[in-house]
Design a protein around this motif. Structure first.
Motif, PDB file in Angstrom:
ATOM      1  N   VAL A   1       4.889   0.123  -8.989  1.00  0.00           N
ATOM      2  CA  VAL A   1       3.872   0.367  -9.183  1.00  0.00           C
ATOM      3  C   VAL A   1       2.267  -0.918  -9.360  1.00  0.00           C
ATOM      4  O   VAL A   1       1.825  -0.897  -8.514  1.00  0.00           O
TER       5      VAL A   1
ATOM      6  N   SER B   1       2.475   4.153  -3.162  1.00  0.00           N
ATOM      7  CA  SER B   1       2.041   5.691  -3.008  1.00  0.00           C
ATOM      8  C   SER B   1       3.002   6.172  -3.128  1.00  0.00           C
ATOM      9  O   SER B   1       2.788   7.317  -3.806  1.00  0.00           O
TER      10      SER B   1
ATOM     11  N   GLU C   1       1.028  -1.332  -0.140  1.00  0.00           N
ATOM     12  CA  GLU C   1       0.408  -0.439   0.138  1.00  0.00           C
ATOM     13  C   GLU C   1       1.139   1.160   0.473  1.00  0.00           C
ATOM     14  O   GLU C   1       0.776   2.025  -0.654  1.00  0.00           O
ATOM     15  N   TRP C   2       2.119   0.998   1.114  1.00  0.00           N
ATOM     16  CA  TRP C   2       2.652   2.424   1.081  1.00  0.00           C
ATOM     17  C   TRP C   2       3.928   2.622   0.086  1.00  0.00           C
ATOM     18  O   TRP C   2       4.140   4.007  -0.445  1.00  0.00           O
TER      19      TRP C   2
END
Length: 201
Positions: free
Chosen positions: A62, A24, A20-21
């Motif tokens: 990503v 991002s 997730e991080w």
């Protein structure tokens, strides 16, 4: 209610953070860097040569990490109009078959991607680093997907054995989704209900 072992909880939190991080932050960083590249090229007249290669490198990570996160949330592509109506052992059996089939397929791809990276040669032209840094996104993302699919398959098989899959595994999968996704789904459902009532009047 599940009673997770502290180590299991730590692994789950770590994997979630990676999926997730990290994407991002990478996406934010490359967006700023590409914006600077445009500014440097068209305003300052001093183009930065390595930005294009770095953008491709970051985009690969990503996409693959995002695919792993989507798999963990059970958001991978599927047609569940019929399966969504099933409960108990029939639902568990259907999910077990699908999860195991995709698990085997993605697992094979993960193995082949590891072999591909180990035998990869050459460097990125501008950055001067090994292309393995680019290709490594494949085995990392695919291995994470394999992990999630294996966990889901195990949960479905356990639900098939206990017959309580609709109460445990399905609710567990729903609780793993983000609050934003749940809110968007509720808003959509409410809108459909309002339009349906208006049409029936």
């Amino acid at each position: 209610m599940r009673s997770d072992h502290p180590l299991t909880r730590a692994v789950r939190v770590g994997v979630t953070a990676v999926e997730e991080w990290v994407p991002s932050l990478l996406l934010l960083g490359i967006t700023l860097l590409v914006a600077y590249g445009v500014l440097a090229r068209y305003v300052l007249g001093q183009p930065v040569a390595f930005i294009n290669e770095l953008a491709v490198l970051v985009a690969a990570w990503v996409v693959l990490l995002g695919a792993a996160a989507a798999t963990r949330r059970r958001m991978h592509v599927g047609i569940d109009a019929l399966i969504a109506r099933l409960t108990g052992r029939p639902r568990a059996a259907a999910d077990a078959v699908m999860s195991l089939a995709v698990f085997v397929g993605v697992g094979v791809l993960a193995y082949l991607s590891v072999e591909f990276v180990l035998h990869a040669r050459g460097d990125l032209f501008v950055l001067g680093i090994s292309k393995k840094w680019l290709y490594a996104s494949l085995p990392v993302g695919l291995c994470l997907m394999t992990l999630h699919l294996g966990t889901q398959a195990f949960g479905a098989v356990r639900g098939l054995w206990t017959g309580e899959y609709s109460v445990t595994a399905s609710l567990q999968a729903q609780s793993d989704m983000s609050a934003e996704s749940r809110g968007a789904g509720a808003d959509t459902a409410a809108g459909l209900d309002i339009r349906s009532e208006t049409t029936n009047r």
